[in-house]
Each structure stands twice: as C-alpha cells, then as structure tokens.
Design an enzyme around this catalytic site. Sequence first.
Site, PDB file in Angstrom:
ATOM      1  N   ARG A  40       0.826  -1.222   0.000  1.00  0.00           N
ATOM      2  CA  ARG A  40       0.000   0.000   0.000  1.00  0.00           C
ATOM      3  C   ARG A  40       0.854   1.264   0.000  1.00  0.00           C
ATOM      4  O   ARG A  40       0.448   2.281  -0.553  1.00  0.00           O
ATOM      5  CB  ARG A  40      -0.936  -0.004   1.207  1.00  0.00           C
ATOM      6  N   LYS A 206     -18.983 -15.999  -0.254  1.00  0.00           N
ATOM      7  CA  LYS A 206     -20.435 -15.860  -0.192  1.00  0.00           C
ATOM      8  C   LYS A 206     -21.055 -15.245  -1.432  1.00  0.00           C
ATOM      9  O   LYS A 206     -20.530 -14.282  -1.982  1.00  0.00           O
ATOM     10  CB  LYS A 206     -20.786 -14.943   0.979  1.00  0.00           C
ATOM     11  N   GLY A 375      -9.086  -7.570  -3.006  1.00  0.00           N
ATOM     12  CA  GLY A 375      -9.289  -8.614  -2.002  1.00  0.00           C
ATOM     13  C   GLY A 375      -8.408  -9.832  -2.194  1.00  0.00           C
ATOM     14  O   GLY A 375      -7.236  -9.735  -2.534  1.00  0.00           O
ATOM     15  N   GLY A 398     -13.514  -3.888  -0.088  1.00  0.00           N
ATOM     16  CA  GLY A 398     -14.922  -3.470  -0.035  1.00  0.00           C
ATOM     17  C   GLY A 398     -15.222  -2.352  -1.018  1.00  0.00           C
ATOM     18  O   GLY A 398     -16.279  -2.345  -1.667  1.00  0.00           O
TER      19      GLY A 398
HETATM   20  P1  AMP Z   1     -14.180 -13.397  -0.482  1.00  0.00           P
HETATM   21  O1  AMP Z   1     -13.647 -12.415   0.524  1.00  0.00           O
HETATM   22  O2  AMP Z   1     -15.657 -13.465  -0.509  1.00  0.00           O
HETATM   23  O3  AMP Z   1     -13.560 -13.212  -1.839  1.00  0.00           O
HETATM   24  O4  AMP Z   1     -13.764 -14.820   0.071  1.00  0.00           O
HETATM   25  C1  AMP Z   1     -12.443 -15.252   0.128  1.00  0.00           C
HETATM   26  C2  AMP Z   1     -12.385 -16.478   0.986  1.00  0.00           C
HETATM   27  O5  AMP Z   1     -13.215 -17.481   0.427  1.00  0.00           O
HETATM   28  C3  AMP Z   1     -11.017 -17.081   1.072  1.00  0.00           C
HETATM   29  O6  AMP Z   1     -10.550 -16.952   2.405  1.00  0.00           O
HETATM   30  C4  AMP Z   1     -11.213 -18.545   0.699  1.00  0.00           C
HETATM   31  O7  AMP Z   1     -10.544 -19.448   1.556  1.00  0.00           O
HETATM   32  C5  AMP Z   1     -12.696 -18.708   0.842  1.00  0.00           C
HETATM   33  N1  AMP Z   1     -13.194 -19.819   0.015  1.00  0.00           N
HETATM   34  C6  AMP Z   1     -13.078 -19.979  -1.312  1.00  0.00           C
HETATM   35  N2  AMP Z   1     -13.595 -21.146  -1.697  1.00  0.00           N
HETATM   36  C7  AMP Z   1     -14.069 -21.763  -0.594  1.00  0.00           C
HETATM   37  C8  AMP Z   1     -14.695 -23.006  -0.335  1.00  0.00           C
HETATM   38  N3  AMP Z   1     -14.957 -23.861  -1.316  1.00  0.00           N
HETATM   39  N4  AMP Z   1     -15.044 -23.272   0.948  1.00  0.00           N
HETATM   40  C9  AMP Z   1     -14.778 -22.421   1.949  1.00  0.00           C
HETATM   41  N5  AMP Z   1     -14.180 -21.229   1.764  1.00  0.00           N
HETATM   42  C10 AMP Z   1     -13.804 -20.904   0.518  1.00  0.00           C
END
Ligand code: AMP
Length: 419
Positions: A40, A206, A375, A398
């Site tokens: 950063r 999610k 992210g 975010g």
């Molecule tokens: P996000 O911040 O929504 O992009 O989520 C990132 C996180 O999603 C990372 O820490 C990954 O470990 C998690 N992730 C990705 N695929 C899976 C999965 N199949 N099961 C559980 N966590 C996951």
Amino acid sequence: MGKLIIKDVEVSGKRVLMRVDYNVPMAAQNGQMVINDSTRIKETLPTLRHLIDRGAKVVLMAHLGRPEGKREASMSLRPVAVMLGEMLGLPVQFADDCIGEAVEKQVASLKNGEILLLENVRFYGEEESNDSGFSEKLAVLGDIFANDAFGAAHRAHASTVGVATVIAKRGGACCGGLLMERELQFLGDELENPERPFVVILGGAKVSDKIKVIDRLLEKADVFLIGGAMAYTFKLADGICIGKSLVEPDKTEVANAAIIKAKQKGVTFLIPTDNVIADPVDTGRKNRKGRAIFDLQNPRVNTARDIPEESEGVDIGPSTAAAFASEISKAKTILWNGPMGIFEDSRFAAGTFAVAQAVVDATKNNGAKSIIGGGDSVKALNVAGLGSEVSFMSTGGGASLEFLEGKELPGVAALGNAR
Ligand code: AMP
C-alpha cells in the site's frame, strides 16, 4: 464526467493535503511494530514523486487499524513514515498528531518538495463520524485536497469527505491522485464498454456479498465463471447435494434469478462440474471467535454430480479449471474477484492458480485487459508470483465491490469534476 486528477492541478508551492491508504499489516517484533507488507505504501509512490517533482508541500493523512477514537501506540503510523522515507530515498517528517497547533507549525515550516505524514486520523472518533469541526481542523493543513486512498473511498469519513467539502467551499481544488485515477479507469471506464468477449470470474466465500455485482455485470458480460464456496449455493439451487460445503441456503432464489437472467441475456454461465473435496474432522480446538476448528482430511477429486454427505467442496476440480481456462483464453476483457477455493491451504490452491495462469496467458497472448477486483484474488496472484503480469490489480477490497455494484463512492463523489 471524469474526476479532477492531480496532474491537472497546479501544485507548485502549494500545501497538498492528501489522503492515502497506509492501513498496512503490522506485527510486534521485539517490542516494536514491524510492517509485514508494504504494497500500500509502494502504490502511492507515483503520486508522491509527481508532487515532489513539482515542488508541492505534501501533507499525508491516513488511518491504521481500529483504535476506536483513542491513542493506541501499536497503531501509530510512525513506522510507515520511516519505510516511506526509505522507499522514496528522501526524509519523510512525522507529526505526532493529525490536528492542532504543533501540527500546523510543522506544516508551515515545510519547504517545497517536502513530505509530512500525520499521525493516525482514527485516534479521533470524529474521523469516522465525519465531524465537521474535525474536518475544519484537518482542512487548515492544506490548500488542495487530494485522495489516493481508493480502498477507503467507500466510507464517508472526515479525511475522505468532510475535509474535501471544507476545501472545496474555500475554492481549493479537490482531486484524485494517480492511483485513484487508475482505479477509476480500470474498474470504471474500461468496464463501461468492455472489449468482447468480456469474461467475469467470481469466487470467494459468499454469494450474498456479490449479489449486486453479479446482477450488474450480467448486463455486460459474455461469460460468467463461478467458483469458490459461492458455487455451492448455485449447485444447491439446482438440486445437487453439496454435503458439508460452505453454502447460503437462503440465497438459492438469488442464484436461480441470476441463472435465469444469464439465459435471457445470452450470457454463458458456468458453475463447476467437478470439485476437490475433503472430509472435515473436528479437532476439538476452537479459534479466536470460539468456533470449532476442523481439519480437512482425505482431499480428492469428485467428478460425480453430488458431493458425499460427509465431505466439503474446497476447490474447483481439474476439468472445471480446464473449462474455465478455455473460456478465459478467448477473452479480450477479464474481471476477476474471489478465489476458486480455500487457496490459503496449498492442497486446495490448484484451481485458483490455474485460473490465475489462464488470466495471465490471455493478457500476454491475446492482449486481453485483465482486471483483478481487489481482495483475496490479489493475494492469490501475488502468492502465485503473477501479480505484475495482469493489467491491473485493485487496491480496494470493499470499495472495489461497491464500485463494481455501480455505487458512487462518497470519497469519489467528493472530488471535483475534470475541467
Ligand atoms: P471473499 O472475501 O468473498 O472473496 O472470500 C475469500 C475467501 O473465500 C477465502 O478466504 C477462501 O478461503 C474462501 N473460500 C473460497 N472457496 C471456498 C470453499 N470452497 N469453501 C470455503 N471457503 C472458501
């Protein structure tokens, strides 16, 4: 209309009060706070060099951590001033506070081309409440306001919005820095009328975090590739057994709506056809939040439609990775947000790395514009050593998602329009 950018503002001899994102990861080592990742800080160097070369007096504002309105020694920005000085090869002064008489004196003694970093603005609760009195006190430190902190632009705080309002009222210019300009260009302009095929890759934990992004990008994309835990909500919506995979059962309707919209718009919409699965076994230990820690044992590829009851999907499988790579290889514009699996565990990183390599190949071989929407996908590319081989990696987490949803970020809205 585009936003006013620092390169279009006369800065020589002026006090440029600039918001930067120096919320760097730190850890205590032998009683001292040490910076673990200086990305950063590095990202702000082009704007700082631009200002130094033109003889501006640079006053930097930033936040670090969540001190919740109190002075907290472990969240001081002092180590950042030291590292910034090393990176620039120039002395960087540090102010022990971000407002008040002593700071005003330090600013007044700045010579052209000198830099002063203010102490953590979040040592004051008034920062996050966007207090007008606090904004006034910050604003006396600058003639011009600049914002290079895209990662903090989704929050209407005193140092991102309040101070801009005061300086604009005084007739001072409020502009984006060079990093802010690139963020707006790649996440905004380049995706407005993308060169086709436009391939969107979404993953991560999610669906609920990305519903609005999915909805908006289905208007523009030619191909959608869904991985990560998010995919299991789509599978569940399709009546597939997903075992113990991370899922949002209350979001299956949203998933169905996305699939219907994709059909209506003629968007190719792929979810994984095979997965790496593993069996979660309770270790009896708890994490900091008091949740049970599971060991993921017996990792294997599952090519069947259903995932066994006792297993969890942890990555996309090799056939899916190949199908995704084939779509990516035809792309002219790529937007990627969210890993394909639990890439932090090297046993479950292959899908994410395969996608990363495909994105890099399309960039090199096709001249595709590859945009990484912040992210964890940025982390994954860096872990794979491929960070410098894509067109752009957003510095916002975010903020990137909100921007991709089509929201106007308050910190961007506060900037003046291009002349
Ligand atoms: P996000 O911040 O929504 O992009 O989520 C990132 C996180 O999603 C990372 O820490 C990954 O470990 C998690 N992730 C990705 N695929 C899976 C999965 N199949 N099961 C559980 N966590 C996951």
